[in-house]
Design a protein around this motif. Structure first.
Motif, PDB file in Angstrom:
ATOM      1  N   ILE A   1      -3.638   8.695   2.833  1.00  0.00           N
ATOM      2  CA  ILE A   1      -3.579  10.158   2.866  1.00  0.00           C
ATOM      3  C   ILE A   1      -2.914  10.642   4.152  1.00  0.00           C
ATOM      4  O   ILE A   1      -2.050  11.532   4.124  1.00  0.00           O
ATOM      5  N   LEU A   2      -3.290  10.058   5.266  1.00  0.00           N
ATOM      6  CA  LEU A   2      -2.689  10.454   6.538  1.00  0.00           C
ATOM      7  C   LEU A   2      -1.205  10.092   6.585  1.00  0.00           C
ATOM      8  O   LEU A   2      -0.388  10.864   7.096  1.00  0.00           O
ATOM      9  N   ALA A   3      -0.848   8.948   6.029  1.00  0.00           N
ATOM     10  CA  ALA A   3       0.562   8.538   6.015  1.00  0.00           C
ATOM     11  C   ALA A   3       1.387   9.485   5.141  1.00  0.00           C
ATOM     12  O   ALA A   3       2.498   9.881   5.519  1.00  0.00           O
ATOM     13  N   MET A   4       0.863   9.867   3.982  1.00  0.00           N
ATOM     14  CA  MET A   4       1.562  10.833   3.134  1.00  0.00           C
ATOM     15  C   MET A   4       1.691  12.176   3.846  1.00  0.00           C
ATOM     16  O   MET A   4       2.735  12.845   3.753  1.00  0.00           O
TER      17      MET A   4
ATOM     18  N   ALA B   1       9.608   5.490   3.461  1.00  0.00           N
ATOM     19  CA  ALA B   1      10.106   6.861   3.294  1.00  0.00           C
ATOM     20  C   ALA B   1      10.413   7.507   4.638  1.00  0.00           C
ATOM     21  O   ALA B   1      11.442   8.175   4.797  1.00  0.00           O
ATOM     22  N   ALA B   2       9.544   7.280   5.616  1.00  0.00           N
ATOM     23  CA  ALA B   2       9.750   7.849   6.946  1.00  0.00           C
ATOM     24  C   ALA B   2      10.981   7.247   7.620  1.00  0.00           C
ATOM     25  O   ALA B   2      11.635   7.917   8.427  1.00  0.00           O
TER      26      ALA B   2
ATOM     27  N   ILE C   1      13.703   6.229   5.903  1.00  0.00           N
ATOM     28  CA  ILE C   1      14.867   6.719   5.152  1.00  0.00           C
ATOM     29  C   ILE C   1      15.123   8.202   5.421  1.00  0.00           C
ATOM     30  O   ILE C   1      16.277   8.642   5.423  1.00  0.00           O
ATOM     31  N   LEU C   2      14.069   8.959   5.670  1.00  0.00           N
ATOM     32  CA  LEU C   2      14.194  10.408   5.841  1.00  0.00           C
ATOM     33  C   LEU C   2      15.217  10.818   6.901  1.00  0.00           C
ATOM     34  O   LEU C   2      16.056  11.685   6.627  1.00  0.00           O
ATOM     35  N   PRO C   3      15.211  10.233   8.107  1.00  0.00           N
ATOM     36  CA  PRO C   3      16.215  10.661   9.091  1.00  0.00           C
ATOM     37  C   PRO C   3      17.649  10.446   8.612  1.00  0.00           C
ATOM     38  O   PRO C   3      18.536  11.257   8.901  1.00  0.00           O
ATOM     39  N   MET C   4      17.873   9.385   7.868  1.00  0.00           N
ATOM     40  CA  MET C   4      19.219   9.130   7.358  1.00  0.00           C
ATOM     41  C   MET C   4      19.611  10.175   6.322  1.00  0.00           C
ATOM     42  O   MET C   4      20.768  10.625   6.282  1.00  0.00           O
TER      43      MET C   4
ATOM     44  N   THR D   1       0.831  -1.201   0.000  1.00  0.00           N
ATOM     45  CA  THR D   1       0.000   0.000   0.000  1.00  0.00           C
ATOM     46  C   THR D   1       0.869   1.257   0.000  1.00  0.00           C
ATOM     47  O   THR D   1       2.058   1.223   0.330  1.00  0.00           O
ATOM     48  N   LEU D   2       0.253   2.368  -0.336  1.00  0.00           N
ATOM     49  CA  LEU D   2       0.934   3.651  -0.296  1.00  0.00           C
ATOM     50  C   LEU D   2       1.408   3.957   1.127  1.00  0.00           C
ATOM     51  O   LEU D   2       2.514   4.475   1.329  1.00  0.00           O
ATOM     52  N   ALA D   3       0.601   3.615   2.114  1.00  0.00           N
ATOM     53  CA  ALA D   3       0.988   3.832   3.510  1.00  0.00           C
ATOM     54  C   ALA D   3       2.237   3.028   3.866  1.00  0.00           C
ATOM     55  O   ALA D   3       3.094   3.505   4.614  1.00  0.00           O
ATOM     56  N   ASN D   4       2.361   1.821   3.322  1.00  0.00           N
ATOM     57  CA  ASN D   4       3.563   1.025   3.570  1.00  0.00           C
ATOM     58  C   ASN D   4       4.793   1.676   2.936  1.00  0.00           C
ATOM     59  O   ASN D   4       5.874   1.665   3.522  1.00  0.00           O
TER      60      ASN D   4
END
Length: 127
Positions: free
Chosen positions: A85-88, A10-11, A13-16, A2-5
């Motif tokens: 939508i909430l995950a994005m 992404a969440a 990878i972002l801190p790295m 899913t998009l949420a997955n």
């Protein structure tokens, strides 16, 4: 998947990616990033580089609630479009949060941090 997955990925990878910015910038400085002693190098940073490292750490701190919320909402068969939508929204908020943190806008950073937590709780409420 899913998009949420994908947003979970992404969440994660972002801190790295945020932590990479002061490391790359250090190539042109006297205190180049030291892969043999990364924590000591991080401890010597100041200004925006120090804030980037702090944003990196906070990014990991925000992950458990977000990941659990997405998984629990999906296991409860909540509306997947709403979860997506909430995950994005969460990922976008975390990008904005990192930029604001590095920019040293402390009050706005706190507001955006609460927005991210609120989105994670909204996802969790779907369960």
């Amino acid at each position: 998947m899913t998009l949420a997955n994908w947003c979970i990925a992404a969440a994660c990878i972002l801190p790295m990616a945020v932590a990479l910015t002061p490391k790359v910038a250090s190539v042109k400085s006297r205190d180049r990033y030291d892969n043999a002693a990364p924590r000591e190098w991080a401890g010597r940073q100041d200004g925006w580089a120090k804030r980037a490292i702090a944003a990196h750490q906070n990014g990991f701190e925000a992950l458990p609630l977000f990941i659990a919320a997405v998984i629990l909402a999906q296991q409860a068969h909540a509306n997947q479009d709403r979860i997506d939508i909430l995950a994005m929204t969460f990922v976008l908020i975390r990008v904005i949060y990192s930029i604001i943190y590095i920019s040293n806008l402390a009050t706005l950073r706190t507001v955006v941090w609460f927005a991210g937590i609120g989105v994670s709780l909204a996802i969790l409420a779907q369960a």
